[in-house]
Design a protein around this motif. Structure first.
Motif, mmCIF file in Angstrom:
data_model
loop_
_atom_site.group_PDB
_atom_site.id
_atom_site.type_symbol
_atom_site.label_atom_id
_atom_site.label_comp_id
_atom_site.label_asym_id
_atom_site.label_seq_id
_atom_site.Cartn_x
_atom_site.Cartn_y
_atom_site.Cartn_z
ATOM 1 N N VAL A 327 0.869 -1.186 0.000
ATOM 2 C CA VAL A 327 0.000 0.000 0.000
ATOM 3 C C VAL A 327 0.896 1.223 0.000
ATOM 4 N N SER A 328 0.302 2.375 -0.214
ATOM 5 C CA SER A 328 1.072 3.615 -0.109
ATOM 6 C C SER A 328 1.208 3.984 1.368
ATOM 7 N N LEU A 329 2.236 4.772 1.662
ATOM 8 C CA LEU A 329 2.444 5.201 3.042
ATOM 9 C C LEU A 329 1.264 6.035 3.525
ATOM 10 N N ARG A 330 0.584 6.734 2.610
ATOM 11 C CA ARG A 330 -0.584 7.542 2.974
ATOM 12 C C ARG A 330 -1.692 6.663 3.559
ATOM 13 N N GLU A 331 -1.973 5.515 2.875
ATOM 14 C CA GLU A 331 -3.010 4.597 3.367
ATOM 15 C C GLU A 331 -2.619 4.022 4.725
ATOM 16 N N GLU A 332 -1.321 3.653 4.861
ATOM 17 C CA GLU A 332 -0.863 3.054 6.115
ATOM 18 C C GLU A 332 -0.984 4.055 7.261
ATOM 19 N N ILE A 333 -0.650 5.332 7.027
ATOM 20 C CA ILE A 333 -0.774 6.365 8.064
ATOM 21 C C ILE A 333 -2.242 6.585 8.428
ATOM 22 N N PHE A 334 -3.114 6.558 7.419
ATOM 23 C CA PHE A 334 -4.543 6.775 7.667
ATOM 24 C C PHE A 334 -5.099 5.687 8.596
ATOM 25 N N VAL A 335 -4.783 4.426 8.299
ATOM 26 C CA VAL A 335 -5.277 3.325 9.138
ATOM 27 C C VAL A 335 -4.616 3.366 10.508
ATOM 28 N N LEU A 336 -3.320 3.796 10.551
ATOM 29 C CA LEU A 336 -2.633 3.898 11.839
ATOM 30 C C LEU A 336 -3.342 4.915 12.741
ATOM 31 N N LYS A 337 -3.804 6.025 12.155
ATOM 32 C CA LYS A 337 -4.522 7.026 12.946
ATOM 33 C C LYS A 337 -5.826 6.450 13.504
ATOM 34 N N GLN A 338 -6.507 5.599 12.702
ATOM 35 C CA GLN A 338 -7.729 4.960 13.208
ATOM 36 C C GLN A 338 -7.415 4.051 14.399
ATOM 37 N N ILE A 366 4.772 0.545 0.841
ATOM 38 C CA ILE A 366 5.170 -0.112 2.085
ATOM 39 C C ILE A 366 4.269 -1.323 2.276
ATOM 40 N N PRO A 367 4.743 -2.401 2.887
ATOM 41 C CA PRO A 367 3.864 -3.548 3.132
ATOM 42 C C PRO A 367 2.717 -3.162 4.065
ATOM 43 N N ALA A 368 1.552 -3.707 3.794
ATOM 44 C CA ALA A 368 0.397 -3.418 4.638
ATOM 45 C C ALA A 368 0.649 -3.923 6.060
ATOM 46 N N LEU A 369 0.023 -3.222 7.034
ATOM 47 C CA LEU A 369 0.130 -3.581 8.448
ATOM 48 C C LEU A 369 1.581 -3.618 8.921
ATOM 49 N N VAL A 477 9.947 4.558 -6.779
ATOM 50 C CA VAL A 477 8.818 4.338 -5.889
ATOM 51 C C VAL A 477 7.536 4.966 -6.402
ATOM 52 N N LYS A 478 7.616 5.877 -7.395
ATOM 53 C CA LYS A 478 6.401 6.470 -7.952
ATOM 54 C C LYS A 478 5.796 5.496 -8.930
ATOM 55 N N GLN A 479 4.965 4.629 -8.422
ATOM 56 C CA GLN A 479 4.431 3.525 -9.208
ATOM 57 C C GLN A 479 2.917 3.652 -9.301
ATOM 58 N N ASP A 480 2.379 3.002 -10.329
ATOM 59 C CA ASP A 480 0.929 2.987 -10.456
ATOM 60 C C ASP A 480 0.362 1.906 -9.547
ATOM 61 N N ASP A 481 -0.966 1.806 -9.514
ATOM 62 C CA ASP A 481 -1.609 0.861 -8.617
ATOM 63 C C ASP A 481 -1.233 -0.563 -8.931
ATOM 64 N N GLU A 482 -1.051 -0.860 -10.221
ATOM 65 C CA GLU A 482 -0.703 -2.255 -10.599
ATOM 66 C C GLU A 482 0.632 -2.651 -10.058
ATOM 67 N N SER A 483 1.680 -1.726 -10.163
ATOM 68 C CA SER A 483 3.021 -2.047 -9.673
ATOM 69 C C SER A 483 3.045 -2.051 -8.152
ATOM 70 N N LEU A 484 2.183 -1.234 -7.516
ATOM 71 C CA LEU A 484 2.139 -1.236 -6.057
ATOM 72 C C LEU A 484 1.618 -2.562 -5.523
ATOM 73 N N ASN A 485 0.775 -3.198 -6.270
ATOM 74 C CA ASN A 485 0.142 -4.449 -5.795
ATOM 75 C C ASN A 485 0.785 -5.671 -6.395
ATOM 76 N N ARG A 486 2.019 -5.550 -6.890
ATOM 77 C CA ARG A 486 2.656 -6.691 -7.550
ATOM 78 C C ARG A 486 3.072 -7.756 -6.542
ATOM 79 N N ARG A 487 3.238 -7.396 -5.266
ATOM 80 C CA ARG A 487 3.758 -8.346 -4.289
ATOM 81 C C ARG A 487 2.611 -9.140 -3.668
#
Length: 487
Positions: A327-338, A366-369, A477-487
């Motif tokens: 996921v992007s670091l933005r998503e990880e920070i958002f869930v971390l705040k929750q 960054i890897p999720a969680l 690291v500036k990747q599209d959604d497809e490359s971000l989810n390749r792992r």
């Protein structure tokens, strides 16, 4: 010593003996020839030195007569001593052929020295005319010496002409000897090599035939090789291997039957596990239920409870969607705040959180969680044990080619042993109220994701606090959604 080694040593010894013989013979004749050449050359150079020394002494005498200073007289005395030394060297060259000529030659040298001395004496007595006459006489004697040197050299050439021809003939004989020795050595080596190769290739051919039989599946045919060296031992070992392979094939067939039965049992076990999973609560049902409870709490005026349920539902949705994905670091920070909002509801004023986030760095993958387990570890070990609670600082900084994520607490800190266990990805005992995602598991996932070992560091001082730092390279690291989810 083994047989093949004996054969190789014998062949090597023969080569060394013949090569040494040729080398010693050629070296001896070469040294003798060099000695003879050097002797002749030395005689020529010695005679030539007389001419050179006499001419140099005349030149130095002339310099002194023109300019009578101490340096010139010293140079003249030195030249005169060289003439005497050349005379002594010439006397050693006397033989029957040049005895008379050499005697006259030596007398001329003595006359030259005496004449030059008289010229100097007259010059010192200011008798310029007598000194000049003696200088002319010395010059004439020097010319006679040069001419007689050529005469002596001519006699030397005549005397040593036969000797020189003998040297040339001797050199030709050495060449012929070397050719014969090479031919003999080549013949012996050819015979020895043929005998040596035959004693090895014949057993190898028999062993090759046996290997072909094995490759065609004929494992019951014994292997026999007629030899008394290591190849015979290899053949016996090969035969034992044939027997072992034959026995192994039988064992493999038996194991294949057992594996088939095991696969059948595994399929049956998977079917049982599938039915067991069907009996568990559907996570999506739980997610929908939390949303329903949140709306109901909001309608009843419990806004704080509604926000808490929304945060729990958000974390559950995040976990359901992001399994084994980046996921992007933005998503990880958002869930971390929750997650932190849920913990604040639990600890109230005991938990203080400060964010220092560079928004331009939130695009990195960054890897999720990843961050939640680290923050959870800080809450359990740094905030919960203290009555007054504690403070967490979450930073995201831009360091040119890297993005650095820091999670810092003011707890009691970690021991060096504890930090070593985490960085070495050793399993640790999970707290009873944790999410179940261990800190060492986060370290392992980060290293696998970024392909680097030094992607995470821990700094801790007991009684002061702990800082966890994650380093993310910016390249690519500036990747599209497809490359971000390749792992």
């Amino acid at each position: 010593m083994n047989s093949i080694q004996k054969k190789i040593l014998l062949l090597t010894s023969l080569v060394l003996i013949f090569m040494s013989s040729i080398w010693i013979t050629l070296t001896y004749y070469n040294n003798e020839t060099h000695k003879q050449y050097n002797e002749i050359l030395k005689r020529y150079l010695t005679m030539n030195d007389v001419t050179t020394a006499s001419q140099q002494s005349i030149a130095d005498l002339n310099s002194y007569l023109r300019k009578p200073i101490s340096s010139n007289i010293i140079r003249f005395e030195h030249s005169k001593e060289n003439v005497r030394k050349a005379k002594r060297d010439v006397l050693k060259l006397e033989n029957k052929a040049n005895q008379f000529t050499l005697t006259t030659y030596v007398s001329l040298i003595d006359s030259l020295v005496e004449t030059m001395d008289r010229s100097v004496i007259f010059f010192d007595e200011n008798n310029q005319e007598a000194s000049a006459k003696e200088f002319e006489e010395a010059t004439r004697i020097s010319s006679y010496i040069s001419e007689m040197t050529l005469t002596l050299l001519d006699k030397e050439l005549t005397t040593y002409d036969i000797f020189y021809r003998g040297i040339m003939q001797q050199a030709e004989e050495v060449i012929r000897l070397g050719i014969w020795l090479l031919l003999i050595m080549t013949a012996i080596l050819f015979i020895a090599t043929y005998w040596f190769s035959l004693s090895i290739t014949r057993p190898i051919q028999q062993l090759t035939q046996a290997a072909n039989d094995l490759s065609n599946g004929r494992f019951k045919k014994p292997i026999k090789v007629e030899s008394n060296d290591e190849i015979a031992f290899l053949a016996k070992t090969f035969d034992r291997m044939r027997i072992n392979i034959n026995n192994l094939i039988g064992e493999i067939k038996h194991k294949a039957q057992l594996e088939h039965e095991l696969q059948q049992n595994q399929l049956l076990l998977q079917e049982i596990q599938f039915k067991s999973l069907q009996s568990q609560i559907n996570p999506h049902f739980l997610f929908n239920t939390l949303n329903t409870l949140s709306k109901k709490a909001y309608l009843e005026g419990s806004e704080e409870t509604s926000d808490l349920l929304v945060s729990v539902a958000g974390i559950l949705r995040y976990n359901l969607k992001q399994v084994d994905r980046s996921v992007s670091l933005r998503e990880e920070i958002f869930v971390l705040k929750q997650y932190i909002e849920i913990q604040k509801a639990r600890f109230t004023d005991r938990l203080h959180v400060r964010y220092e986030i560079d928004e331009d760095c939130l695009f990195v993958p960054i890897p999720a969680l990843t961050l939640q387990p680290i923050v959870e570890n800080a809450v359990i070990h740094a905030v919960e044990p203290k009555v007054e609670g504690g403070q967490l600082i979450i930073r995201v900084k831009d360091l040119q080619n890297k993005v650095v994520i820091e999670i810092e607490d003011d707890g009691s800190g970690m021991t060096p042993q504890k930090m070593e266990e985490i960085l070495q990805e050793k399993p640790v005992q999970l707290e009873g109220h944790s999410t179940g995602i261990g800190f060492p598991n986060v370290v392992k996932r980060l290293r696998l994701f970024f392909g680097e070992y030094d992607v995470i560091r821990i700094e801790s001082t007991q009684g002061v606090g702990t800082k966890v730092m994650i380093f993310i390279e910016k390249r690519g690291v500036k990747q599209d959604d497809e490359s971000l989810n390749r792992r």
